[in-house]
Write a protein that holds these residues in place. Structure first.
Motif, PDB file in Angstrom:
ATOM      1  N   GLY A  11       4.450  -8.652   6.738  1.00  0.00           N
ATOM      2  CA  GLY A  11       3.446  -9.676   7.010  1.00  0.00           C
ATOM      3  C   GLY A  11       4.106 -10.955   7.472  1.00  0.00           C
ATOM      4  N   GLN A  13       3.085 -15.167   7.682  1.00  0.00           N
ATOM      5  CA  GLN A  13       2.088 -16.174   7.327  1.00  0.00           C
ATOM      6  C   GLN A  13       1.585 -16.885   8.575  1.00  0.00           C
ATOM      7  N   TYR A 130       3.770 -16.689  -6.030  1.00  0.00           N
ATOM      8  CA  TYR A 130       3.723 -16.081  -4.694  1.00  0.00           C
ATOM      9  C   TYR A 130       4.521 -14.773  -4.578  1.00  0.00           C
ATOM     10  N   MET A 134       3.308 -11.091  -3.090  1.00  0.00           N
ATOM     11  CA  MET A 134       4.074 -10.365  -2.072  1.00  0.00           C
ATOM     12  C   MET A 134       4.436  -8.969  -2.576  1.00  0.00           C
ATOM     13  N   ASP A 137       1.417  -6.897  -2.141  1.00  0.00           N
ATOM     14  CA  ASP A 137       1.254  -6.539  -0.719  1.00  0.00           C
ATOM     15  C   ASP A 137       2.025  -5.253  -0.409  1.00  0.00           C
ATOM     16  N   GLN A 152      13.733 -13.533   2.997  1.00  0.00           N
ATOM     17  CA  GLN A 152      12.775 -12.827   2.130  1.00  0.00           C
ATOM     18  C   GLN A 152      13.440 -11.737   1.294  1.00  0.00           C
TER      19      GLN A 152
HETATM   20  N1  TRP Z   1       6.578 -14.003   2.328  1.00  0.00           N
HETATM   21  C1  TRP Z   1       6.733 -13.632   3.702  1.00  0.00           C
HETATM   22  C2  TRP Z   1       7.213 -14.830   4.513  1.00  0.00           C
HETATM   23  O1  TRP Z   1       6.913 -15.950   4.157  1.00  0.00           O
HETATM   24  C3  TRP Z   1       5.456 -13.114   4.282  1.00  0.00           C
HETATM   25  C4  TRP Z   1       4.976 -11.945   3.511  1.00  0.00           C
HETATM   26  C5  TRP Z   1       3.955 -11.946   2.614  1.00  0.00           C
HETATM   27  C6  TRP Z   1       5.511 -10.629   3.541  1.00  0.00           C
HETATM   28  N2  TRP Z   1       3.797 -10.712   2.095  1.00  0.00           N
HETATM   29  C7  TRP Z   1       4.727  -9.871   2.631  1.00  0.00           C
HETATM   30  C8  TRP Z   1       6.559 -10.016   4.237  1.00  0.00           C
HETATM   31  C9  TRP Z   1       4.987  -8.533   2.378  1.00  0.00           C
HETATM   32  C10 TRP Z   1       6.819  -8.662   3.998  1.00  0.00           C
HETATM   33  C11 TRP Z   1       6.035  -7.940   3.080  1.00  0.00           C
HETATM   34  O2  TRP Z   1       7.864 -14.650   5.512  1.00  0.00           O
END
Ligand code: TRP
Length: 333
Positions: A11, A13, A130, A134, A137, A152
């Motif tokens: 993902g 943002q 946060y 994540m 996710d 990350q």
């Molecule tokens: N935290 C990531 C960033 O700021 C974005 C993200 C959110 C993400 N959820 C995720 C990336 C899950 C990989 C998988 O860049």
């Protein structure tokens, strides 16, 4: 029987416009993976509100990011593209994982430390937890690989720890994912402070190039890029971070090797080189920008993409969530 493909998920943002760094370091590579993996890519809008946003801008950027994903080659027929907040299971599992993550673990996250320093007036609980969202996710989709940038990696490691902890208590509920850090183009650096990653939160607007930016502005940013006084195009990231970064970008946009680039600009000053890099980026971005603009005029199509994406993602995510609800002792609804 159909062969089981590995699951890949990532993902970004919608906290700013997509950067050249996120394209070369991430999205460009994602587009090549649909054959090998079952791919999920989402707009992490729920993460974005850990920092205060203008609501209209957030909405616009979320849809524009989806259009850009498609314009970058992520075919919605072959990748599941969705908006995080459209799949409630993320928030639902996020809460549960909050209860399986330690205060001490979250306190050690370097991104929490740097973001709370940058937003001292708004160190909210969401910014702190946060990494649990994540983790949700990722774990909802039983992802095998999570392509992310260096920044990350720590969050991905925490995700593995949370998954292992949960599995140790309840049995194998979650797949323990691997971070997937591509070697090539993984790190495009700022044009004005090449020791730092190119970032939309860069204080200096000339350090960061945006994928959908006006070509004249892109060209100008490259002409102003920080170099050094040696006047020799040579790859040496330690002593020549600016030139080496430009070489990486040029290699990524033209497919040329560093040796070929050194030969091409041997005996020339930096001016010609910077212009060539800028031009190559402008030409690479042009079709992406034009296609994004075209897609943004077709709201109906974009809606159909994110609705179908959320439906497919929700189906998979809810399967995992149901298992988790049962394991922790919630009464079946
Ligand atoms: N935290 C990531 C960033 O700021 C974005 C993200 C959110 C993400 N959820 C995720 C990336 C899950 C990989 C998988 O860049």
């Amino acid at each position: 029987m159909m062969e089981q493909k590995g699951v890949m998920l990532s993902g970004i943002q919608p906290s700013g416009e997509l950067t050249l760094g996120s394209y070369l370091g991430a999205i460009k590579n994602w587009a090549e993976r649909a054959d090998q993996f079952d791919c999920y890519y989402f707009m992490a809008d729920m993460h974005t509100i850990t920092v205060r946003q203008n609501p209209a801008d957030l909405r616009r950027r979320t849809v524009s990011q989806l259009a850009a994903y498609i314009a970058c080659g992520l075919d919605p027929e072959r990748n599941t593209l969705f908006i995080q907040s459209h799949v409630p299971a993320h928030a639902q599992l996020g809460w549960i994982l909050d209860c399986y993550t330690m205060f001490g673990e979250l306190s050690r996250m370097t991104q929490f430390k740097s973001k709370s320093a940058a937003h001292a007036e708004n160190i909210n609980a969401g910014l702190f937890t946060y990494p649990c969202l994540m983790a949700a996710d990722i774990l909802l989709y039983q992802a095998d690989y999570v392509p992310v940038g260096e920044d990350q990696k720590q969050h991905c490691e925490l995700t593995r720890d949370i998954a292992e902890r949960f599995n140790a208590i309840y049995g194998p509920v979650f797949k323990v994912p691997e971070p997937y850090i591509p070697k090539m183009g993984a790190r495009v650096m700022s044009l004005t402070s090449p020791e730092n990653k190119m970032s939309k939160s860069d204080q200096d607007p000339n350090g960061c190039v945006y994928l959908l930016e006006d070509p004249a502005v892109i060209a100008k940013k490259f002409k102003r890029a920080v170099t050094d006084s040696e006047a020799c195009v040579r790859f040496d990231p330690v002593n020549k971070p600016g030139i080496s970064n430009l070489m990486q970008i040029y290699a990524a946009t033209t497919g040329r090797s560093f040796e070929a680039i050194e030969a091409e600009f041997a005996g020339q000053g930096y001016g010609a080189f910077k212009t060539a890099v800028g031009d190559s980026v402008v030409e690479m971005c042009r079709p992406i920008r034009e296609e994004t603009e075209r897609l943004l005029k077709d709201k109906g199509y974009l809606e159909s993409v994110y609705r179908a994406g959320a439906e497919k993602a929700g189906r998979i995510a809810n399967k995992t969530l149901r298992k988790v609800y049962k394991k922790v002792g919630f009464v079946a609804p």
